[in-house]
Design a protein around this motif. Structure first.
Motif, PDB file in Angstrom:
ATOM      1  N   THR A 304       0.772  -1.172  -0.150  1.00 13.98           N
ATOM      2  CA  THR A 304       0.051  -0.019   0.182  1.00 13.98           C
ATOM      3  C   THR A 304       0.800   1.195   0.017  1.00 13.98           C
ATOM      4  O   THR A 304       0.689   2.351  -0.765  1.00 13.98           O
ATOM      5  N   HIS A 334      -8.382   1.575   2.427  1.00 12.24           N
ATOM      6  CA  HIS A 334      -7.216   2.184   1.604  1.00 12.24           C
ATOM      7  C   HIS A 334      -7.595   3.603   1.870  1.00 12.24           C
ATOM      8  O   HIS A 334      -6.465   4.393   1.934  1.00 12.24           O
ATOM      9  N   ASP A 398      -5.100  -3.250  -6.965  1.00  6.58           N
ATOM     10  CA  ASP A 398      -4.580  -3.757  -5.689  1.00  6.58           C
ATOM     11  C   ASP A 398      -5.425  -5.368  -5.645  1.00  6.58           C
ATOM     12  O   ASP A 398      -6.503  -5.378  -6.168  1.00  6.58           O
ATOM     13  N   GLU A 399      -4.733  -6.138  -5.329  1.00  9.71           N
ATOM     14  CA  GLU A 399      -5.074  -7.715  -5.212  1.00  9.71           C
ATOM     15  C   GLU A 399      -5.668  -7.848  -6.548  1.00  9.71           C
ATOM     16  O   GLU A 399      -6.585  -8.531  -6.711  1.00  9.71           O
ATOM     17  N   GLY A 553      -6.405  -8.007   2.140  1.00 12.43           N
ATOM     18  CA  GLY A 553      -6.130  -6.745   2.473  1.00 12.43           C
ATOM     19  C   GLY A 553      -6.150  -5.959   3.838  1.00 12.43           C
ATOM     20  O   GLY A 553      -5.654  -5.160   4.215  1.00 12.43           O
TER      21      GLY A 553
HETATM   22 MG    MG Z   1      -2.534  -5.087   0.494  1.00 14.77          MG
END
Ligand code: MG
Ligand code: ADP
Length: 699
Positions: A304, A334, A398-399, A553
């Motif tokens: 991140t 996030h 992300d991911e 996450g």
């Molecule tokens: Mg992450």
């Protein structure tokens, strides 16, 4: 000259009915498809056993002897034919449940037979059910040599007389036709000579009718190499093509925001690996080429922070950046962490998810289009057509493994001029899979965890240890730590699962009345879910009972225990992801896998791998071996965008690397395969791409 693209229905022995079965069930439409329908195993038929040495643990065997008696037992649907068979060393029984009338009429008590099948034990006697029978013809000297191929077939195929034996028969018919014509070579002579590959024709024949192991190996090597080579050649050629044809925004300014952030806001010293990947990314984004990069880093490695700093580079160069996460919980998180870290900087940031209200959305769209908004964080909602950017310079996903290829492609199209793309994944995928699924991306790897992390201790408990578990959980809670308890939730048994989850929640409330327990699951409304999550994140609640909605996450460094209920229902990479929710702070963390006493062999293996290693790459490799690459769970791309006929990404990883290297060598001198000497390669790549390897531009 036979055309191997001939419709399979014209092959002797096929006809319209079988043709339909072959097409629907096995994807075989042409002669060529049949040629590339490879056996899944081979059985040595060069050796004869004597009846006396047979035992039920043996795989397929063949014996030579005579029928000594035959009788039909039972009547009607129960009827079966049994025959005694002897070779002088002993006697065994042969049994037919189906088609016995026909078989009885055709078996000949006076001749010698070669009987082939799998021995088993019944009523204390060795028998073979539905053996393959071959009459020994005394006029010909039958020297049996070679390995017999076995083919996978479906139930429907078997019913239509296309069992393994039926397929072998078709193969024989096909090779009879091909006796005079050689199947044309598909690799340039230069390569076959240099790499000592046998001719395609010989390889195909030997793959179906090998005379011995050595010949089979040479055939398999040739065919696997070719498959992997063209796969890599195509991926790499596309990558070259993209790099040449697509220009990237040049981010050359190292500006105020990044500097200020680095000086005043950064909460900790970057790890060496974080520094290195930021450098790699920065170089890429400043090069004038469009970046397509995969950032791989195990759970908790600090992706991140890298994402944030890279987005600041975009902002410093007057571009917008967006970060897309697979779940609302994660997007919210996030947004919170990043907003917090950007305090004091003049960077405007906002959040867009499925539950963003219409009024807020309209206002957000306006700020996005005017360019006033610098960073937008969100979920899939970001790829809706109504979302338009002023000048999108960077997309971070992300991911990544949670998204499909198509979704990535849509973000790429958000700008007239494609933005730089960084995809991040915490599910470490095996190198070979990465090389293939992400084969056209450049790769950066964070191979170092932030300092002070203690490896998570993982134990496996049966349910009868629950009292011990509770005692342990209490001691952790008393230290001020927080606890996750995760239950599986899988579609088919949803109701049952929910009951388990709800009961688990009540159980924890009763067992730990002095602490606060919260429940989160996928069926809650987003706002509810968020509130519940917030309870836990803020520390107001100490125990979170949830389904796998927290799988990716989620970051609560104070949580030190992850209890996974019914752990047998999770795959390895999912277990690893879940475990990655703890061990994010300096405290010793624990993961407890709970299962029933009764476990399958595979479950046992998974539990043992989990307790032995915390290395995501090792786990990914093991996962691939256990499940096969087509099934890497949690990976949307598991449906690989192409199919392999003979090579295997897990078993042939060395060969894959070799094939990639050779493909790189070829392309080094001719990046787009334009030179006349590479015409064959180019044609072949084009043919394969059109035919089966339907991979669009990955990013
Ligand atoms: Mg992450
Ligand atoms: P992931 O790679 O799984 O997305 P995160 O970015 O969520 O990992 O980071 C995991 C935890 O590590 C977070 O609490 C984050 O604040 C912390 N972290 C990240 N980088 C560092 C660092 N260089 N030093 C110490 N802690 C760090």
């Amino acid at each position: 000259m036979i055309d191997i693209s001939t419709d399979i229905k014209f092959l002797p022995g096929v006809g319209p009915k079988k043709a339909e079965l072959l097409g629907n069930e096995a994807g075989i439409f042409t002669y060529e498809d049949l040629l590339y329908y490879f056996p899944y195993k081979y059985v040595d038929r060069s050796k004869f056993y004597s009846v006396r040495e047979l035992n039920p643990n043996m795989p397929y065997v063949q014996v030579k002897g005579r029928l000594t008696s035959m009788k039909t037992v039972g009547a009607g649907r129960q009827a079966r034919l049994t025959a005694t068979f002897s070779d002088g060393t002993g006697t065994m029984e042969l049994v037919w449940f189906k088609g016995h009338k026909y078989i009885k009429e055709n078996l000949d008590a006076s001749s010698e037979y070669i009987v082939f099948g799998k021995p088993s034990l019944f009523n204390g006697m060795i028998n073979i059910v539905h053996p393959e029978m071959e009459k020994v013809d005394p006029t010909k000297s039958v020297i049996r040599s070679g390995l017999q191929a076995f083919y996978n077939t479906t139930e429907k195929m078997k019913k239509g007389y296309l069992n393994s034996r039926g397929m072998l028969k078709l193969m024989q018919n096909l090779f009879k036709l091909l006796q005079r014509d050689k199947i044309p070579e598909t690799m340039p002579a230069e390569l076959t000579t240099k790499l000592k590959l046998i001719h395609l024709n010989d390889a195909l024949r030997a793959a179906h009718f090998p005379e011995n192991h050595k010949q089979l190996e040479a055939a398999q090597f040739r065919l696997k190499f070719e498959e992997l080579f063209y796969l890599q050649l195509n991926i790499l050629r596309l990558m070259n093509l993209r790099k040449r044809s697509v220009k990237g925004h040049v981010f050359k300014v190292v500006g105020d925001n990044l500097n200020t952030f680095y000086k005043n806001n950064i909460p900790f010293e970057l790890t060496g690996a974080q520094k290195r990947v930021i450098r790699e990314i920065r170089q890429d984004m400043g090069s004038g080429k469009q970046m397509n990069r995969l950032l791989q880093g195990d759970v908790g490695s600090g992706k991140t922070l890298v994402a944030l700093m890279v987005m600041l580079i975009a902002v410093d160069n007057s571009y917008q950046a967006t970060l897309m996460a697979p779940t609302e919980i994660l997007a919210n998180q996030h947004f919170e962490t990043i907003s917090e870290m950007l305090k004091g900087l003049s960077v405007s940031i906002d959040l867009l998810t499925g539950s963003t209200k219409k009024s807020k959305r309209d206002e957000l769209h306006a700020r996005l289009q005017s360019g006033e908004l610098n960073i937008l964080i969100g979920t899939h909602a970001l790829i809706e057509d109504t979302v338009k950017f002023h000048n999108l310079g960077l997309v971070i996903i992300d991911e990544q493994h949670r998204f499909g290829v198509a979704q990535r492609a849509r973000l790429w199209k958000k700008n007239l001029h494609p933005p730089h793309v960084l995809v991040m994944t915490a599910t470490p995928i095996p190198r070979t899979l990465a090389m293939t699924v992400y084969g056209d991306l450049d790769v950066s790897i964070i191979d170092e965890l932030p300092p002070g992390r203690k490896p998570i201790k993982t134990v496996h408990y049966f349910h009868n240890r629950r009292n011990n578990l509770n005692r342990f959980l209490r001691s952790e809670l008393e230290k001020g730590r927080q606890i996750y308890v995760v239950y599986p939730l899988i579609e088919e048994s949803e109701k049952m699962d929910f009951k388990n989850l709800a009961e688990g929640f009540e159980y924890m409330q009763k067992a730990f009345p002095e602490y606060q327990t919260t429940m989160v699951h996928g069926k809650m409304r987003p706002a509810e879910k968020d509130d519940a999550m917030q309870e836990f994140v803020s520390g107001r609640s100490q125990i979170l009972v949830s389904t796998t909605v927290i799988e990716v996450g989620v970051n609560v460094p104070n949580a030190s225990v992850m209890v996974i209920e019914s752990a047998e229902r999770f795959g390895l990479s999912q277990l690893h992801q879940l475990r990655g929710r703890v061990g994010r702070g300096a405290d010793q963390s624990f993961c407890i896998l709970m299962t029933d006493y009764k476990m399958s062999e595979e479950t046992r293996k998974r539990m043992s791998i989990m307790t032995q290693t915390t290395d995501g790459f090792e786990i990914a490799e093991a996962d691939m071996k256990l499940r096969g690459p087509g099934d890497l769970e949690g990976t949307q791309q598991s449906g690989l965008p192409f199919s392999l006929h003979i090579a295997s990404l897990s078993r042939d990883s060395q060969l894959l690397q070799y094939a990639r290297k050779i493909a790189e060598d070829v392309l080094a001198g001719d990046p787009l395969l334009e030179k006349p000497e590479n015409i064959m390669l180019k044609k072949q790549v084009a043919r394969l791409t059109a035919k089966k390897m339907n991979w669009s531009m990955i990013s």
